[in-house]
Scaffold this active site. Sequence first.
Site, mmCIF file in Angstrom:
data_model
loop_
_atom_site.group_PDB
_atom_site.id
_atom_site.type_symbol
_atom_site.label_atom_id
_atom_site.label_comp_id
_atom_site.label_asym_id
_atom_site.label_seq_id
_atom_site.Cartn_x
_atom_site.Cartn_y
_atom_site.Cartn_z
ATOM 1 N N ASP A 177 0.909 -1.162 -0.058
ATOM 2 C CA ASP A 177 0.103 -0.030 -0.037
ATOM 3 C C ASP A 177 0.866 1.430 -0.043
ATOM 4 O O ASP A 177 1.863 1.041 0.810
ATOM 5 C CB ASP A 177 -1.006 -0.014 1.117
ATOM 6 C CG ASP A 177 -1.817 1.340 1.269
ATOM 7 O OD1 ASP A 177 -2.535 1.423 0.694
ATOM 8 O OD2 ASP A 177 -1.354 2.028 2.404
ATOM 9 N N GLU A 211 1.786 -0.107 -5.057
ATOM 10 C CA GLU A 211 0.853 0.927 -5.444
ATOM 11 C C GLU A 211 1.591 2.039 -5.686
ATOM 12 O O GLU A 211 2.081 2.708 -4.612
ATOM 13 C CB GLU A 211 -0.250 0.911 -4.281
ATOM 14 C CG GLU A 211 -1.344 2.131 -4.617
ATOM 15 C CD GLU A 211 -2.123 2.671 -3.478
ATOM 16 O OE1 GLU A 211 -3.308 3.448 -3.649
ATOM 17 O OE2 GLU A 211 -1.767 2.283 -2.186
#
Length: 881
Positions: free
Chosen positions: A543, A580
Site C-alpha cells: 500500500d 501501489e
Amino acid sequence: MNTPSQHDRPVLTNQILATDLDGTLIPLADNPANTADLSLLAAQLQSHHVTLIFITGRHFASAQTAIEQHQLPQPDWLICDVGTSIFHRQSDGTLKTVHAYAEHLGEIVAKMPVDELKQHLSAIDGLRLQESEKQGPFKLSYYADAAQLDCLVEQIKQKLSQTAAPYSIIHSVDPFNGDGLIDLLPSGGSKAHALAWWVEQNDLHQDAIVFAGDSGNDLAALTAGYRAIVVGNANRAVAQQAYAAHRTAGWENRLYLATQPATTGVWEGCRWFGLVDREKSLPQKLGATPIGDQATYFRVWAPDRRRVEVEIDNGQTTVTHALQKGESGYFTGVVPEAAAKARYQYRLDDGTVRPDPASRYQPDGVHGPSQIINPLAFPWTDKNWPGIAKRDLVIYELHIGAFTQAGDFQAATAQLPELSALGITAVEVMPVAQTPGQWNWGYDGVNLFAVRNTYGEPDDFKRFVDACHAAGMAVILDVVYNHVGPEGNYLTEFGPYASTKHHTPWGDAFNYDEPGSTEVRQFVIDNALFWLEDYHLDGLRLDAAHFIKDDSRPAIVDELRRDVSRYAESIDRTIHLIAETNMFDQESLNDQVDRLAFDGVWCDCIMHAIYAHALPDLRIAHREYLGGDLADALQYGFVYFGRDEKRIEASQRRDLSRNAAGKSYIESFIIGLQTHDSVGNHPQGQRIHQLTSKAFQKAAAALTLLYPGIPIIFMGEEFAIDAPFPFFVDFENASLKQAVDSGRAREFPQHVWGDFLLPSQSDTFYQAKHDVPDRRDEEMFAWYRDLIALRKQGLAEAWLSADSMAAGYDPQTEIFFLRFRKDSGTEVIVQTRLIGPAESPDKAVSIPMEGTVLLSSAKLPQSDNQNITLHPNQVVISQTS
C-alpha cells in the site's frame, strides 16, 4: 469376557506410540532420510522407555517379515490382520496371541463363524479368496478387479443385510499392483477397535497414546481422541478429515500434521508430543512459536526494557515466566506450560501489560491478550499449486468484511465458485491485519501478523486461501508498511519502531533509517515472508509504496523485494510483489544493480482519465486529470510519471516508450475501471454506473478488461450493484472517531460533503455489504464473463499484447479504439463510444464494419453490408478477415 492375566501383561510406560507400518513407520523406498531417521527414532524410543505398538493390516507372518526387512524396532505389542489379532512380546522375545481378544471377537461372530459367512458369499461372481495365510479365524479376505470393486462391495453388503451377518466390510485398492482388496471383519472390528479394546483392558487414558497413521484405514484411530500424527505423505483428505473431527470435538493440541513423509513424519510427531528429545535448535521468529503440544518459545524485541515477563492464561491458571534478555535487545524463553490456543501478554518492567508486537491472533481486539497459534495445524491441500503467471492474472479486489453479509472468511469462501465462473484468476484481499473497532478498510493495522478477529481465526483465512487455490485462483494480500494505525499501536513501548523524522497522515511511520532500524526492518521483512509462507499467499500489494519513507541505502523496499524474490526462488509457486504507485514509476519495474523490479504497479491513470472524460467536475484523486487525457492514457498506459508525480505530455510519453524499448511495461500495470479508492473517495461511495449509466460501464469495461495490462475488478462491479463503498473506520477512542470524520472532509475539499456518510457510523459499513441478490444485474455479469473469456483467448493466441496494440480516439465519431494486430495480419478491434451524463445524448453514428463481430454491448442494427450503427455508450469488438 476374559481379560489378560497378569502374566500376559508387560509393564507399560507412561508414553505409548501406536503406529501403522506401511506408509507410516516403514521408510519409503525412495527416501534415504526415512531410513536414517528410523535408526534415530528407534534409539530414542528405547532410551525414553516408550511402549511401542504396531498396528497393521498385514497378517502376522507379513508383519514379521516387514520388521526384519526394514530393521524396525521390535514392538511390545502387535495388532495385525486389520485389527483381528493382537500379540504381545514375551520376555524371551517371542510374540504371543492375546487370547482374551480372540474370545472378544468370537463373541461378536458367534452366530455366524467365518466359514459360514464364506458359504453365503460363494455365489457372488468376481470374488477371489486371498491366500490362506491372509485369512484368519475372524477375518475373511478377497481379491477383486478394481473396476468391479464398488459393485461387488454393494452385493456383499446386500448379502450381509439379508443374512444378518455380524460382519462389517472394508475395501481398498492396492497402491502397488492395483488389485481390489475386500476384508470382512467382526461387526465394528478394525485397527481402531483393537486399539480401543487394548486401551480399556490395560486401564489407560487416551492421553497416554500417540497414534501415527497415513491412510483412510487409520482414520478411525486418528479421530478416536488419542494424540495423533498424520504423516506428510498421507492423502490430504485424511488430514482434512482428522483435522475436522478434532476441531468438531473441541480437542486442542491432540493432532500433529507432519510436514515430512512416513518415518521422518513419525519422528517429527514424536518430538512434538515429547516421546523423544525435542528439536534442539529454537526458531528465530518473533512472537510465540509452539515447539511441542504443551510448550512454546517466546521471542520479543524490547531493547528499551530491562525486564520482560510473559503471562500465560491457560483458562484456569495463569503462569508467569521471565524471559532472558540477549543480544540486540531480544527477550526469549521456552515456557513448558504454554500450549497453542492459550492466551498470553507481556508484562514490561514498569508493570504495563501489552499484547505481543508479533501476535498471530488477537481474539479480543487490539487491546486484549494475544493467542498462541500453531502454524502447522492446518491441513493444506495445495502442495502442487503452481500459482498464476503474471500475464494470466485477472484480479478481483474484495474487502472481507463487506464482501458478504456475514463479513468473514468462511462466508467469503462460499462465494468463490461465483468468482471462478466469472473467470477470475486472482483474488486481491484488502488488508486483514488486526485493526481497532468493529469495522475498518484495513489500513489502520497495528498487529501486522494477526488476522482481524471479526473475520475469523487464522485457520479460517488459510481455508479461504486453500479453497482459492483449489478453484484455480491466486491470492494477493494488501499489506501496509508505510505506517502503523493510531489506536492499539503499542510498538513504541517495546522499542524504537517509529520514525522521528518521517511522518504520514495516517499514523506513525516506521523507523527504517534511524538507530534501531535494523531490527525494525527485519520485523517488516519477516512480516512479508510470514504471509507468504504461513498463509501460502501468492503475492503482496504494498500500500502507498511512495509513502514508505527511508533515507538509507539499500532502502527497505529494495531489501523487501530482494528477500521476497529469494523466497520465491525457494518454492515451486509463482509469487507476485506489487506496488501501489498510482502512476508509471519506471524505476519500480526495472531491475537494477541494488534492487529488483516489482512484478506490477497500480497505475490509475486510465481509470481516472475515464472518470475525467465522463465526469469532468468530479475529483476523486489528488492529481488533476483532464477530459482529453484518455486517448493518450490508452496509447501509453499513463498520464503522470515518476515518484514526483509529473504530468507528462504526449511527446514525452513517446520518448519514454522508446526508451523502454516498446510498450511492454504496460503489461505490468494493474488497470481497473474501479478500485476501493475510486469508489471510496466519492462522498457517498458511489460506483461508476451510478454516476454515469450501466451502458457506460459496459463500454468502459471493454477498454480495461481487454487492455494489455493486468485487469482488476472491484467487488460488486461485475453485477453493477448499488451498494455503496464509502470510507469506513471504527475506533474505540472517541476523539479519534471525531478526528477521522472531520479529516475525511478536509482530504477532498473539492467535494460537497454535506450529505456524505461519516466513516465512523455503523450504517456506513453495513450499507457497503456487497452480496444482496436483488441488487445484482445478471446481464452485467454475463458481459464481464464474456470479456474475460475473450481476454484469455487473446492471450492464448498472442494478439493481446502491448507491442501489438495501437490505441487512439476519433473525435468525429467520439470513438475510442484499441487495435491488436495478429501475426497473420488480421486485427482484433475494440471500438467504444463513451458519452458522459453531462453531455447531450448524441445520435448514433455509422462506422465501417471491419470483419466479424465478436462481442457487442448492445444489439447491432446494421445499416448495410459495409457499415454498422454504434450508439452512445456502446462498444463493438470485431475481428478482420
